[in-house]
Write a protein that holds these residues in place. Structure first.
Motif, PDB file in Angstrom:
ATOM      1  N   GLY A   1      42.497   7.228  36.121  1.00  0.00           N
ATOM      2  CA  GLY A   1      41.101   7.363  36.533  1.00  0.00           C
ATOM      3  C   GLY A   1      40.261   8.158  35.567  1.00  0.00           C
ATOM      4  N   PHE A   2      40.638   8.181  34.298  1.00  0.00           N
ATOM      5  CA  PHE A   2      39.889   8.856  33.240  1.00  0.00           C
ATOM      6  C   PHE A   2      39.719  10.349  33.518  1.00  0.00           C
ATOM      7  CE2 PHE A   2      38.282   4.474  33.656  1.00  0.00           C
ATOM      8  CZ  PHE A   2      38.811   3.962  32.495  1.00  0.00           C
ATOM      9  N   ASN A   3      40.753  10.962  34.097  1.00  0.00           N
ATOM     10  CA  ASN A   3      40.785  12.387  34.425  1.00  0.00           C
ATOM     11  C   ASN A   3      39.635  12.828  35.319  1.00  0.00           C
ATOM     12  OD1 ASN A   3      43.204  13.163  33.210  1.00  0.00           O
ATOM     13  ND2 ASN A   3      42.239  13.273  31.203  1.00  0.00           N
ATOM     14  N   VAL A   4      39.172  11.932  36.189  1.00  0.00           N
ATOM     15  CA  VAL A   4      38.110  12.276  37.132  1.00  0.00           C
ATOM     16  C   VAL A   4      38.727  12.609  38.484  1.00  0.00           C
ATOM     17  CG1 VAL A   4      36.025  11.455  38.287  1.00  0.00           C
ATOM     18  CG2 VAL A   4      36.460  10.809  35.926  1.00  0.00           C
ATOM     19  N   HIS A   5      39.320  11.616  39.138  1.00  0.00           N
ATOM     20  CA  HIS A   5      39.960  11.786  40.440  1.00  0.00           C
ATOM     21  C   HIS A   5      41.079  10.765  40.572  1.00  0.00           C
ATOM     22  CE1 HIS A   5      37.075  14.543  42.206  1.00  0.00           C
ATOM     23  NE2 HIS A   5      36.094  13.759  41.818  1.00  0.00           N
ATOM     24  N   MET A   6      41.976  11.022  41.516  1.00  0.00           N
ATOM     25  CA  MET A   6      43.026  10.045  41.821  1.00  0.00           C
ATOM     26  C   MET A   6      42.430   8.768  42.396  1.00  0.00           C
ATOM     27  SD  MET A   6      46.094  12.333  43.509  1.00  0.00           S
ATOM     28  CE  MET A   6      46.141  11.176  44.813  1.00  0.00           C
ATOM     29  N   GLU A   7      41.374   8.926  43.204  1.00  0.00           N
ATOM     30  CA  GLU A   7      40.753   7.756  43.823  1.00  0.00           C
ATOM     31  C   GLU A   7      40.177   6.813  42.776  1.00  0.00           C
ATOM     32  OE1 GLU A   7      39.888  10.911  44.656  1.00  0.00           O
ATOM     33  OE2 GLU A   7      40.818  11.122  46.621  1.00  0.00           O
ATOM     34  N   VAL A   8      39.644   7.378  41.720  1.00  0.00           N
ATOM     35  CA  VAL A   8      39.120   6.548  40.628  1.00  0.00           C
ATOM     36  C   VAL A   8      40.270   5.805  39.955  1.00  0.00           C
ATOM     37  CG1 VAL A   8      37.861   6.582  38.446  1.00  0.00           C
ATOM     38  CG2 VAL A   8      37.155   8.091  40.293  1.00  0.00           C
ATOM     39  N   GLY A   9      41.412   6.449  39.845  1.00  0.00           N
ATOM     40  CA  GLY A   9      42.583   5.789  39.266  1.00  0.00           C
ATOM     41  C   GLY A   9      43.035   4.601  40.085  1.00  0.00           C
ATOM     42  N   ILE A  10      42.992   4.743  41.411  1.00  0.00           N
ATOM     43  CA  ILE A  10      43.351   3.625  42.283  1.00  0.00           C
ATOM     44  C   ILE A  10      42.361   2.484  42.104  1.00  0.00           C
ATOM     45  CG2 ILE A  10      43.570   2.905  44.701  1.00  0.00           C
ATOM     46  CD1 ILE A  10      44.596   5.787  45.246  1.00  0.00           C
ATOM     47  N   ARG A  11      41.086   2.813  42.034  1.00  0.00           N
ATOM     48  CA  ARG A  11      40.064   1.768  41.821  1.00  0.00           C
ATOM     49  C   ARG A  11      40.258   1.057  40.488  1.00  0.00           C
ATOM     50  NH1 ARG A  11      35.958   5.996  43.570  1.00  0.00           N
ATOM     51  NH2 ARG A  11      36.112   5.893  45.822  1.00  0.00           N
ATOM     52  N   VAL A  12      40.585   1.827  39.464  1.00  0.00           N
ATOM     53  CA  VAL A  12      40.802   1.229  38.136  1.00  0.00           C
ATOM     54  C   VAL A  12      41.987   0.267  38.186  1.00  0.00           C
ATOM     55  CG1 VAL A  12      41.546   1.748  35.777  1.00  0.00           C
ATOM     56  CG2 VAL A  12      39.722   3.083  36.827  1.00  0.00           C
ATOM     57  N   LEU A  13      43.057   0.635  38.874  1.00  0.00           N
ATOM     58  CA  LEU A  13      44.212  -0.262  38.978  1.00  0.00           C
ATOM     59  C   LEU A  13      43.870  -1.527  39.768  1.00  0.00           C
ATOM     60  CD1 LEU A  13      47.100   2.289  39.557  1.00  0.00           C
ATOM     61  CD2 LEU A  13      46.629   0.961  37.500  1.00  0.00           C
ATOM     62  N   ILE A  14      43.048  -1.404  40.805  1.00  0.00           N
ATOM     63  CA  ILE A  14      42.630  -2.581  41.571  1.00  0.00           C
ATOM     64  C   ILE A  14      41.775  -3.499  40.708  1.00  0.00           C
ATOM     65  CG2 ILE A  14      41.174  -3.348  43.493  1.00  0.00           C
ATOM     66  CD1 ILE A  14      42.209  -0.868  45.021  1.00  0.00           C
ATOM     67  N   ILE A  15      40.829  -2.924  39.974  1.00  0.00           N
ATOM     68  CA  ILE A  15      39.977  -3.731  39.090  1.00  0.00           C
ATOM     69  C   ILE A  15      40.812  -4.398  38.000  1.00  0.00           C
ATOM     70  CG2 ILE A  15      38.144  -3.567  37.359  1.00  0.00           C
ATOM     71  CD1 ILE A  15      36.843  -1.451  39.203  1.00  0.00           C
ATOM     72  N   LEU A  16      41.807  -3.686  37.479  1.00  0.00           N
ATOM     73  CA  LEU A  16      42.699  -4.264  36.474  1.00  0.00           C
ATOM     74  C   LEU A  16      43.465  -5.451  37.044  1.00  0.00           C
ATOM     75  CD1 LEU A  16      43.799  -3.985  33.592  1.00  0.00           C
ATOM     76  CD2 LEU A  16      45.511  -2.431  34.508  1.00  0.00           C
ATOM     77  N   GLY A  17      43.889  -5.354  38.307  1.00  0.00           N
ATOM     78  CA  GLY A  17      44.574  -6.467  38.954  1.00  0.00           C
ATOM     79  C   GLY A  17      43.674  -7.670  39.138  1.00  0.00           C
ATOM     80  N   ILE A  18      42.430  -7.434  39.545  1.00  0.00           N
ATOM     81  CA  ILE A  18      41.475  -8.538  39.721  1.00  0.00           C
ATOM     82  C   ILE A  18      41.184  -9.214  38.387  1.00  0.00           C
ATOM     83  CG2 ILE A  18      39.085  -9.074  40.347  1.00  0.00           C
ATOM     84  CD1 ILE A  18      39.342  -6.830  42.485  1.00  0.00           C
TER      85      ILE A  18
END
Length: 119
Positions: A47-64
C-alpha cells in the motif's frame, strides 16, 4: 442452465487470483519477518507505506487488471491465429472467415467475440 464458466474464463480467473497472490508472497518472503508482523508489514508495503487497507485495495486492483489483461491476451491470441490461417489458406471472403472461426473448438462466447471483428 447456461454454463457461464468457459475454459478460457477459468484461465482468466486463475490469473486474476494468482498474480496478486504471487506479488504478496514474494514481498512477504523477502521481508524477513514472520507471523502477524510479516502480514501487516507486507500489506503496508504493498500500500505504498500508507496503510494496510491501501495494500488490500492495491492487491484487488492488481487482480482486476490481471483479469482484464488475460481476457485481452486470449482474444489477441485467437485473432492472430485467425490472421495466420487466413493468410495460409488464402481466404478472400467474410463467409469463409466465419466458417473458419466456426471450425475452431473454442467456446461459443469466444466465437461470437471473434466474429464481431470480421463483420
Amino acid at each position: 442452465m447456461k454454463n457461464i464458466f468457459n475454459p478460457y474464463k477459468w484461465i482468466s480467473f486463475i490469473i486474476a487470483v494468482g498474480v496478486p497472490q504471487l506479488v504478496y508472497i514474494i514481498l512477504k518472503e523477502s521481508s524477513g519477518l514472520t507471523g502477524a508482523m510479516a502480514i501487516t508489514h507486507t500489506l503496508k508495503l504493498v500500500g505504498f507505506n500508507v496503510h494496510m487497507e491501501v495494500g488490500i485495495r492495491v492487491l484487488i486492483i492488481l487482480g482486476i487488471l490481471s483479469f482484464i489483461l488475460s481476457e485481452w491476451a486470449i482474444v489477441a491470441y485467437y485473432k492472430s491465429k485467425i490472421e495466420r490461417d487466413i493468410t495460409n489458406q488464402k481466404l478472400n471472403s467474410v463467409l469463409k472467415v466465419l466458417c473458419l472461426i466456426e471450425s475452431y473448438s473454442i467456446p461459443v462466447s469466444l466465437k461470437k467475440k471473434l466474429k464481431t471483428y470480421y463483420l
